[in-house]
Design a protein around this motif. Structure first.
Motif, PDB file in Angstrom:
ATOM      1  N   LEU A   2      -9.962   0.115 -33.151  1.00 52.85           N
ATOM      2  CA  LEU A   2     -11.147   0.967 -33.125  1.00 52.85           C
ATOM      3  C   LEU A   2     -11.651   1.158 -31.705  1.00 52.85           C
ATOM      4  O   LEU A   2     -12.002   2.256 -31.284  1.00 52.85           O
ATOM      5  N   THR A   3     -11.705   0.034 -30.975  1.00 49.83           N
ATOM      6  CA  THR A   3     -12.240   0.098 -29.624  1.00 49.83           C
ATOM      7  C   THR A   3     -11.371   0.983 -28.745  1.00 49.83           C
ATOM      8  O   THR A   3     -11.881   1.795 -27.970  1.00 49.83           O
ATOM      9  N   ILE A   4     -10.052   0.850 -28.886  1.00 49.43           N
ATOM     10  CA  ILE A   4      -9.156   1.673 -28.068  1.00 49.43           C
ATOM     11  C   ILE A   4      -9.320   3.141 -28.415  1.00 49.43           C
ATOM     12  O   ILE A   4      -9.421   3.994 -27.525  1.00 49.43           O
ATOM     13  N   ALA A   5      -9.374   3.430 -29.730  1.00 47.61           N
ATOM     14  CA  ALA A   5      -9.522   4.830 -30.147  1.00 47.61           C
ATOM     15  C   ALA A   5     -10.793   5.420 -29.566  1.00 47.61           C
ATOM     16  O   ALA A   5     -10.805   6.544 -29.061  1.00 47.61           O
ATOM     17  N   PHE A   6     -11.868   4.652 -29.606  1.00 48.95           N
ATOM     18  CA  PHE A   6     -13.116   5.183 -29.094  1.00 48.95           C
ATOM     19  C   PHE A   6     -13.148   5.236 -27.580  1.00 48.95           C
ATOM     20  O   PHE A   6     -13.807   6.097 -27.003  1.00 48.95           O
ATOM     21  N   ALA A   7     -12.466   4.318 -26.936  1.00 50.31           N
ATOM     22  CA  ALA A   7     -12.433   4.375 -25.471  1.00 50.31           C
ATOM     23  C   ALA A   7     -11.730   5.647 -25.018  1.00 50.31           C
ATOM     24  O   ALA A   7     -12.194   6.343 -24.103  1.00 50.31           O
TER      25      ALA A   7
END
Lengths: 560, 130
Positions: A169-174
């Protein structure tokens, strides 16, 4: 149901990642699309240059109104209670005629003065910085949990493919944050086109599968009907069962419809349009998405018929699990990517809208009034970054239920901006202090009501004491009835009552009202109107880039 | 000294045909009034120069909007709204379409009706170009 693993879903995951990579490239490339002469102004970054025509506006508005959370949560509701979850369809049907009238006016007045956010319009109409600050804060507060909810939708999709943990999730949002920083509103506008193509494919695929198995739709509805008959809850079923459910349905439809276009991301999509006709044609065209939404809502019943069970009790996984079950691998991958991309488009637009609100109504009003276009754009870019980071932090560190609660509160909060914006589009009669008082009354009343609503299980057990739902029982007023009414509407009624009474009181006491700097003919102005000149052009003789009309006024005052 | 108050030494963008009497007139328009003042009348538009270029409009601010005339047609927009809110009307299973109960396909039909009505109102109230 056993917890899914990545090894069983390799094809789906590959297709999902490939499509995500594709839209990431599009997102970064979007800054070159319709490249403007002056890229660093808030109108370019935050509104795409105010030049989106029919089709792009349709894709953008569709992408941000029909979000991944919508496509995941509405069928989950239908899975749980049947007919009551279908409120999303009439709600969209009644929103559009309302929008046709009100939002074209908002577009016109924003076009004349270069407003990027609706709170600036309120400032110009009622002459009150306090009121516009309150509306800006309400908008930001209502939008942030909505962004977090998109992450929940994305998380549900990833769970089905066996990908767990906070890092995906964090990577996708970054990555999303990076290309939004770069390209602004152009990025989600372009990506929403891809999302719609994928979504259309998904809907057709599901229709084909349903038509060819389980005796078609009649089989689905028979199975669902049998299922609801067997549950202990008397309120669920294929139809609305009692007066209570009718009234709950009605007030939910009305309340959601009134609030939808007050949300900053919806007005951002509208203000980015090229002219009034674009908005009108889109008002006619957007309901096509609602038809898709209706079919997707019925997927909740399809899930019942196929015996789909949620993963670990998380009802939001119903639709992704259904896709996984009934569609072939490669098709399921496309379907899951459609939902996933359907999460990042509205998240991007919502973060841009919240950032624009902060820049124009907080930063430029109170912190640095002489901000240039480049400074505004930079502040907005950073603000949207922080908003997204905040949403990820909430999802990763707090429970998803917290975000759902916040969104419930956000809906009620957003509805309280209605008197200022809707009445303001037609008349400056309400007194600014009355509007402030009304807004605060509505906020407090709404919060108290939401606090009083418990979440009750089907057999009557109280699952949660507070913030358990949106329907406030009228029995709290002493009536002997089980009817519940959407808390937002009741808070809005209190808001309007206070606004009207206080306005009458203040006007008869001759308390000075704010100065309305708008003119009646500006509410119907259009692109390229030969009788229209931007205020700044006429008064200063210069072509300003949009909203510096108000700044120019102030600096001229200072120089005397 | 140029017209942009934020950057007085920078020439304005775009090209201007003719002279624009921006900062050389005695007209001082002050939108930002101190508290307690009533809304004033707008000052008159400055007089155009003796040989105005073709594009100059002397009546740039019409007193009332000359746009779409809708009136009664806009009432038509209430029809899909009213239908969608009349829940007892469509809360039934029959007649069925492709096996779907009326409650479901009926509401989808109201959506299509909404599209039709809005399109109709849009075309009927469009500004007629002279």
């Amino acid at each position: 149901m056993t917890v899914p693993s990545i090894s069983d879903h390799q094809v789906e995951l590959t297709i999902f990642v490939a499509l995500f990579a594709f839209v990431t490239i599009l997102g970064f490339g979007a800054s070159h699309w319709r490249r403007p002469a002056v890229p660093h102004s808030l109108e370019q970054w935050g509104l795409g240059g105010r030049a989106f025509g029919n089709w792009v506006t349709w894709f953008l508005l569709g992408g941000e109104l029909y979000t991944a959370y919508t496509f995941v949560a509405v069928p989950a509701l239908v899975y749980a209670i049947g007919a009551g979850g279908f409120f999303a369809v009439p709600f969209a049907a009644i929103t559009l005629p309302i929008v046709y009238i009100f939002l074209t006016r908002l577009w016109s007045i924003s076009h004349v003065y270069g407003f990027v956010t609706p709170a600036e319009f309120v400032r110009a109409r009622f002459g009150s910085r306090t009121l516009s600050l309150l509306i800006a804060i309400a908008g930001i507060l209502a939008t942030m949990p909505y962004i977090a909810l998109q992450l929940i939708g994305l998380e549900a999709v990833l769970k089905v493919m066996g990908v767990t943990g906070p890092w995906p999730l964090t990577i996708a949002f970054a990555v999303l944050a990076a290309y939004t920083y770069n390209s602004g509103l152009r990025a989600p506008a372009l990506i929403s086109i891809v999302k719609d193509v994928l979504l259309l494919w998904t809907v057709i695929a599901v229709l084909v599968v349903v038509a060819t198995t389980l005796r078609g739709w009649s089989g689905i509805f028979d199975a669902a009907s049998a299922h609801f008959a067997a549950t202990p809850n008397p309120g669920d079923g294929l139809l609305l069962t009692s007066v209570t459910s009718h009234i709950n349905y009605l007030t939910l439809v009305l309340g959601s419809a009134l609030a939808l276009f007050l949300y900053p991301h919806a007005t951002t999509g509208v203000l980015a349009a090229r002219n009034r006709a674009t908005i009108k044609r889109n008002t006619a065209g957007l309901p096509v998405y609602t038809v898709m939404l209706g079919l997707i809502a019925m997927l909740g019943l399809v899930a019942i018929a196929y015996g789909v069970k949620p993963i670990a009790g998380d009802r939001n996984t119903i639709v992704p699990v259904l896709f996984d079950t009934i569609l072939p691998n490669w098709c399921a991958g496309i379907a899951l990517a459609a939902i996933g991309i359907g999460a990042i488009v509205p998240a991007a637009v919502m973060s841009i809208a919240a950032a624009n609100l902060f820049t124009r109504c907080v930063y430029r009003e109170f912190i640095r009034p002489g901000a240039t276009a480049a400074q505004e754009t930079r502040i907005s870019k950073w603000a949207s970054l922080w908003v997204k980071l905040g949403a990820v932090a909430v999802i990763v560190f707090l429970s998803p239920q917290f975000s759902i609660d916040l969104q419930l509160v956000g809906g009620v909060v957003m509805l309280q901006a209605l008197p200022a914006m809707v009445i303001g589009l037609y008349s400056a009669w309400p007194h600014r202090w009355a509007l402030v008082a009304g807004l605060l009354t509505g906020l407090v009343t709404g919060l108290i009501m939401l606090y009083q609503i418990p979440q009750v299980a089907a057999d009557g057990r109280v699952l949660r004491e507070h913030f358990g739902g949106a329907g406030w029982p009228l029995s709290n007023l002493g009536f002997d009835t089980t009817v519940t009414v959407y808390a937002g509407l009741l808070a809005l009624a209190a808001n309007l009552a206070v606004t009207v009474t206080v306005t009458i009181a203040l006007r008869s006491a001759k308390v000075p009202a704010g100065v309305d700097i708008t003119l009646p003919q500006h509410y119907t102005a259009d692109e390229g109107d030969p009788q229209l000149r931007r205020m700044s052009e006429l008064v200063d003789g210069v072509r300003h880039e949009g909203a510096h009309a108000l700044t120019a006024v102030r600096s001229r005052d200072r120089s005397g | 000294m140029y017209g942009n108050p934020l950057e007085p030494d920078r020439p304005p963008d775009g090209t201007y045909i003719g002279v624009y009497p921006a900062r050389h007139t005695s007209i001082h328009v002050n939108w930002h009034l101190p508290e307690g003042h009533a809304v004033p009348h707008l000052p008159a538009i400055p007089e155009p120069p003796a040989n105005p270029p073709d594009y100059w409009f002397t009546d740039t601010m019409p007193t009332k909007p000359t746009r779409e005339r809708g009136g009664p047609w806009y009432l038509l927009l209430f029809v899909p709204v009213a239908l969608s809110l009349a829940t007892p009307l469509y809360n039934r299973l029959d007649p069925r379409l492709f096996g779907m109960p009326f409650f479901y396909w009926g509401q989808l039909t109201f959506v299509v009706l909404s599209i039709t009505v809005v399109t109709l109102v849009y075309h009927v109230t469009k500004v007629r170009r002279r």
